[in-house]
Design an enzyme around this catalytic site. Structure first.
Site, PDB file in Angstrom:
ATOM      1  N   ARG A   1      -5.503   7.890  48.087  1.00  0.00           N
ATOM      2  CA  ARG A   1      -5.632   6.588  48.747  1.00  0.00           C
ATOM      3  C   ARG A   1      -6.144   5.508  47.816  1.00  0.00           C
ATOM      4  O   ARG A   1      -6.006   4.330  48.088  1.00  0.00           O
ATOM      5  CB  ARG A   1      -6.590   6.689  49.934  1.00  0.00           C
ATOM      6  CG  ARG A   1      -6.154   7.691  50.992  1.00  0.00           C
ATOM      7  CD  ARG A   1      -7.253   7.924  51.987  1.00  0.00           C
ATOM      8  NE  ARG A   1      -8.385   8.559  51.285  1.00  0.00           N
ATOM      9  CZ  ARG A   1      -9.593   8.717  51.791  1.00  0.00           C
ATOM     10  NH1 ARG A   1      -9.863   8.281  53.002  1.00  0.00           N
ATOM     11  NH2 ARG A   1     -10.556   9.311  51.110  1.00  0.00           N
TER      12      ARG A   1
ATOM     13  N   GLU B   1     -20.143   3.453  44.626  1.00  0.00           N
ATOM     14  CA  GLU B   1     -21.313   2.677  45.001  1.00  0.00           C
ATOM     15  C   GLU B   1     -21.689   1.863  43.776  1.00  0.00           C
ATOM     16  O   GLU B   1     -22.124   2.422  42.774  1.00  0.00           O
ATOM     17  CB  GLU B   1     -22.420   3.652  45.393  1.00  0.00           C
ATOM     18  CG  GLU B   1     -23.615   3.039  46.036  1.00  0.00           C
ATOM     19  CD  GLU B   1     -24.581   4.129  46.517  1.00  0.00           C
ATOM     20  OE1 GLU B   1     -25.267   4.730  45.663  1.00  0.00           O
ATOM     21  OE2 GLU B   1     -24.618   4.369  47.740  1.00  0.00           O
TER      22      GLU B   1
ATOM     23  N   GLN C   1     -29.226 -13.396  44.856  1.00  0.00           N
ATOM     24  CA  GLN C   1     -28.058 -14.271  44.720  1.00  0.00           C
ATOM     25  C   GLN C   1     -26.938 -13.500  44.037  1.00  0.00           C
ATOM     26  O   GLN C   1     -27.168 -12.829  43.040  1.00  0.00           O
ATOM     27  CB  GLN C   1     -28.452 -15.496  43.880  1.00  0.00           C
ATOM     28  CG  GLN C   1     -27.371 -16.526  43.693  1.00  0.00           C
ATOM     29  CD  GLN C   1     -27.908 -17.750  42.947  1.00  0.00           C
ATOM     30  OE1 GLN C   1     -28.997 -18.234  43.206  1.00  0.00           O
ATOM     31  NE2 GLN C   1     -27.131 -18.236  42.002  1.00  0.00           N
ATOM     32  N   ASP C   2     -25.735 -13.583  44.583  1.00  0.00           N
ATOM     33  CA  ASP C   2     -24.537 -13.005  43.963  1.00  0.00           C
ATOM     34  C   ASP C   2     -23.633 -14.139  43.522  1.00  0.00           C
ATOM     35  O   ASP C   2     -23.416 -15.092  44.269  1.00  0.00           O
ATOM     36  CB  ASP C   2     -23.755 -12.127  44.957  1.00  0.00           C
ATOM     37  CG  ASP C   2     -24.363 -10.749  45.144  1.00  0.00           C
ATOM     38  OD1 ASP C   2     -25.468 -10.499  44.618  1.00  0.00           O
ATOM     39  OD2 ASP C   2     -23.737  -9.920  45.816  1.00  0.00           O
ATOM     40  N   ASN C   3     -23.104 -14.032  42.300  1.00  0.00           N
ATOM     41  CA  ASN C   3     -22.205 -15.040  41.746  1.00  0.00           C
ATOM     42  C   ASN C   3     -20.914 -14.379  41.299  1.00  0.00           C
ATOM     43  O   ASN C   3     -20.907 -13.201  40.950  1.00  0.00           O
ATOM     44  CB  ASN C   3     -22.851 -15.739  40.550  1.00  0.00           C
ATOM     45  CG  ASN C   3     -24.153 -16.418  40.899  1.00  0.00           C
ATOM     46  OD1 ASN C   3     -24.281 -17.034  41.951  1.00  0.00           O
ATOM     47  ND2 ASN C   3     -25.135 -16.307  40.037  1.00  0.00           N
TER      48      ASN C   3
ATOM     49  N   ARG D   1     -18.209 -17.874  27.870  1.00  0.00           N
ATOM     50  CA  ARG D   1     -19.224 -18.487  28.736  1.00  0.00           C
ATOM     51  C   ARG D   1     -20.599 -18.084  28.203  1.00  0.00           C
ATOM     52  O   ARG D   1     -20.897 -16.914  28.073  1.00  0.00           O
ATOM     53  CB  ARG D   1     -19.059 -18.031  30.181  1.00  0.00           C
ATOM     54  CG  ARG D   1     -17.779 -18.540  30.835  1.00  0.00           C
ATOM     55  CD  ARG D   1     -17.765 -18.186  32.320  1.00  0.00           C
ATOM     56  NE  ARG D   1     -16.531 -18.568  32.956  1.00  0.00           N
ATOM     57  CZ  ARG D   1     -16.338 -19.714  33.603  1.00  0.00           C
ATOM     58  NH1 ARG D   1     -17.307 -20.604  33.682  1.00  0.00           N
ATOM     59  NH2 ARG D   1     -15.179 -19.972  34.170  1.00  0.00           N
TER      60      ARG D   1
ATOM     61  N   HIS E   1     -26.356 -18.268  28.042  1.00  0.00           N
ATOM     62  CA  HIS E   1     -27.210 -18.975  28.998  1.00  0.00           C
ATOM     63  C   HIS E   1     -28.437 -18.164  29.385  1.00  0.00           C
ATOM     64  O   HIS E   1     -28.420 -16.940  29.347  1.00  0.00           O
ATOM     65  CB  HIS E   1     -26.425 -19.289  30.277  1.00  0.00           C
ATOM     66  CG  HIS E   1     -25.191 -20.075  30.031  1.00  0.00           C
ATOM     67  ND1 HIS E   1     -24.026 -19.845  30.736  1.00  0.00           N
ATOM     68  CD2 HIS E   1     -24.901 -21.084  29.175  1.00  0.00           C
ATOM     69  CE1 HIS E   1     -23.088 -20.699  30.323  1.00  0.00           C
ATOM     70  NE2 HIS E   1     -23.600 -21.447  29.380  1.00  0.00           N
TER      71      HIS E   1
ATOM     72  N   LYS F   1     -30.243  -9.957  35.649  1.00  0.00           N
ATOM     73  CA  LYS F   1     -28.872  -9.937  36.172  1.00  0.00           C
ATOM     74  C   LYS F   1     -28.291  -8.536  36.086  1.00  0.00           C
ATOM     75  O   LYS F   1     -28.576  -7.799  35.146  1.00  0.00           O
ATOM     76  CB  LYS F   1     -27.973 -10.869  35.354  1.00  0.00           C
ATOM     77  CG  LYS F   1     -28.352 -12.321  35.416  1.00  0.00           C
ATOM     78  CD  LYS F   1     -27.460 -13.159  34.520  1.00  0.00           C
ATOM     79  CE  LYS F   1     -27.849 -14.618  34.580  1.00  0.00           C
ATOM     80  NZ  LYS F   1     -27.039 -15.430  33.664  1.00  0.00           N
TER      81      LYS F   1
ATOM     82  N   TYR G   1     -21.821 -11.010  39.334  1.00  0.00           N
ATOM     83  CA  TYR G   1     -23.171 -10.623  38.953  1.00  0.00           C
ATOM     84  C   TYR G   1     -24.195 -10.961  40.017  1.00  0.00           C
ATOM     85  O   TYR G   1     -24.048 -11.908  40.770  1.00  0.00           O
ATOM     86  CB  TYR G   1     -23.568 -11.216  37.602  1.00  0.00           C
ATOM     87  CG  TYR G   1     -23.521 -12.718  37.471  1.00  0.00           C
ATOM     88  CD1 TYR G   1     -24.689 -13.474  37.476  1.00  0.00           C
ATOM     89  CD2 TYR G   1     -22.319 -13.378  37.291  1.00  0.00           C
ATOM     90  CE1 TYR G   1     -24.660 -14.848  37.313  1.00  0.00           C
ATOM     91  CE2 TYR G   1     -22.280 -14.761  37.122  1.00  0.00           C
ATOM     92  CZ  TYR G   1     -23.457 -15.482  37.136  1.00  0.00           C
ATOM     93  OH  TYR G   1     -23.423 -16.840  36.988  1.00  0.00           O
TER      94      TYR G   1
ATOM     95  N   GLU H   1     -32.710 -24.193  33.179  1.00  0.00           N
ATOM     96  CA  GLU H   1     -31.614 -23.584  32.441  1.00  0.00           C
ATOM     97  C   GLU H   1     -31.690 -23.949  30.962  1.00  0.00           C
ATOM     98  O   GLU H   1     -32.180 -25.005  30.579  1.00  0.00           O
ATOM     99  CB  GLU H   1     -30.255 -23.961  33.039  1.00  0.00           C
ATOM    100  CG  GLU H   1     -29.832 -25.388  32.821  1.00  0.00           C
ATOM    101  CD  GLU H   1     -28.472 -25.701  33.422  1.00  0.00           C
ATOM    102  OE1 GLU H   1     -27.698 -24.775  33.710  1.00  0.00           O
ATOM    103  OE2 GLU H   1     -28.184 -26.884  33.600  1.00  0.00           O
TER     104      GLU H   1
ATOM    105  N   LYS I   1     -20.328 -28.548  27.632  1.00  0.00           N
ATOM    106  CA  LYS I   1     -21.753 -28.262  27.791  1.00  0.00           C
ATOM    107  C   LYS I   1     -22.206 -27.152  26.840  1.00  0.00           C
ATOM    108  O   LYS I   1     -23.249 -27.271  26.183  1.00  0.00           O
ATOM    109  CB  LYS I   1     -22.029 -27.869  29.244  1.00  0.00           C
ATOM    110  CG  LYS I   1     -23.463 -27.565  29.569  1.00  0.00           C
ATOM    111  CD  LYS I   1     -23.574 -27.227  31.055  1.00  0.00           C
ATOM    112  CE  LYS I   1     -24.932 -26.716  31.403  1.00  0.00           C
ATOM    113  NZ  LYS I   1     -25.042 -26.363  32.818  1.00  0.00           N
ATOM    114  N   ASP I   2     -21.422 -26.083  26.732  1.00  0.00           N
ATOM    115  CA  ASP I   2     -21.795 -24.968  25.861  1.00  0.00           C
ATOM    116  C   ASP I   2     -21.713 -25.343  24.384  1.00  0.00           C
ATOM    117  O   ASP I   2     -22.468 -24.814  23.562  1.00  0.00           O
ATOM    118  CB  ASP I   2     -20.929 -23.737  26.145  1.00  0.00           C
ATOM    119  CG  ASP I   2     -21.317 -23.040  27.440  1.00  0.00           C
ATOM    120  OD1 ASP I   2     -22.350 -23.412  28.036  1.00  0.00           O
ATOM    121  OD2 ASP I   2     -20.596 -22.119  27.857  1.00  0.00           O
TER     122      ASP I   2
END
Length: 182
Positions: free
Chosen positions: A23, A28, A47-49, A59, A62, A72, A132, A143, A169-170
């Site tokens: 299937r 988990e 918080q989940d992003n 990216r 940070h 994280k 994450y 930040e 920005k980066d």
């Protein structure tokens, strides 16, 4: 779940046990009790992003500082990234060192990055769906970041420089040595 500490103290790779049949599969992706027993850390994620990025996107790197620092737990749902954690803890024996690992929807590997670290990733596949969990809420005033091409760190993002896609920005982030003067 198989959990291994990287050469950066407190930074762990995690591989869930995957159960496959005709299937599909089941696993988990996170179990707080097992995580705490195997790592000694008791993270309460609040918080989940999720992000979707195309090949060559870089990216980061940070972080959140002070009372708003974040641990994280990162993973890739679809595609593949090269994920990087940088130790910014001044009292750590691995201060200024980094760890990189490929995370993908195929290998189901995850990386736990504790507070006091910076984080970034590059997209190795056509697209990547990245997810994450954070143990603290985002706080804009806290930040910070380090340039992706910092010569002191010397990170190999596994992407040719002419194929990299970076945000404005980066590109304006400071180098590691400038950051460490503060």
């Amino acid at each position: 779940m198989e959990i291994k500490e990287t050469h950066l103290k407190g930074c762990f790779t995690m591989r869930p046990w995957v159960f496959k049949d005709d299937r599909g599969y089941f696993f988990e992706s996170y179990n707080q009790k097992a995580f705490t027993e195997l790592t000694g850390y008791s993270a309460e994620f609040v918080q989940d992003n999720q992000s979707l990025s195309t090949y060559g996107t870089v990216r980061g790197i940070h972080f959140q500082s002070g009372a708003h620092a974040q641990a994280k737990l990162v993973r890739v749902i679809e595609g593949s990234v090269y994920d990087v954690a940088v130790d910014l803890r001044r009292d750590s024996s691995t201060y200024g060192k980094w760890f990189g690992v490929e995370l993908s929807g195929e290998n189901n590997l995850q990386l736990f990055i504790p507070r006091g670290f910076a984080h970034g990733f590059s997209v190795l596949s056509e697209t990547a769906l990245f997810s994450y969990k954070c143990d603290n809420f985002y706080h804009k005033a806290s930040e910070g970041g380090i340039r992706y091409d910092d010569p002191t760190l010397g990170i190999d993002w596994q992407i040719p420089k002419d194929k990299m896609i970076l945000s404005e920005k980066d590109l304006l982030l400071p180098f590691f040595n400038d950051l460490s003067k503060g």
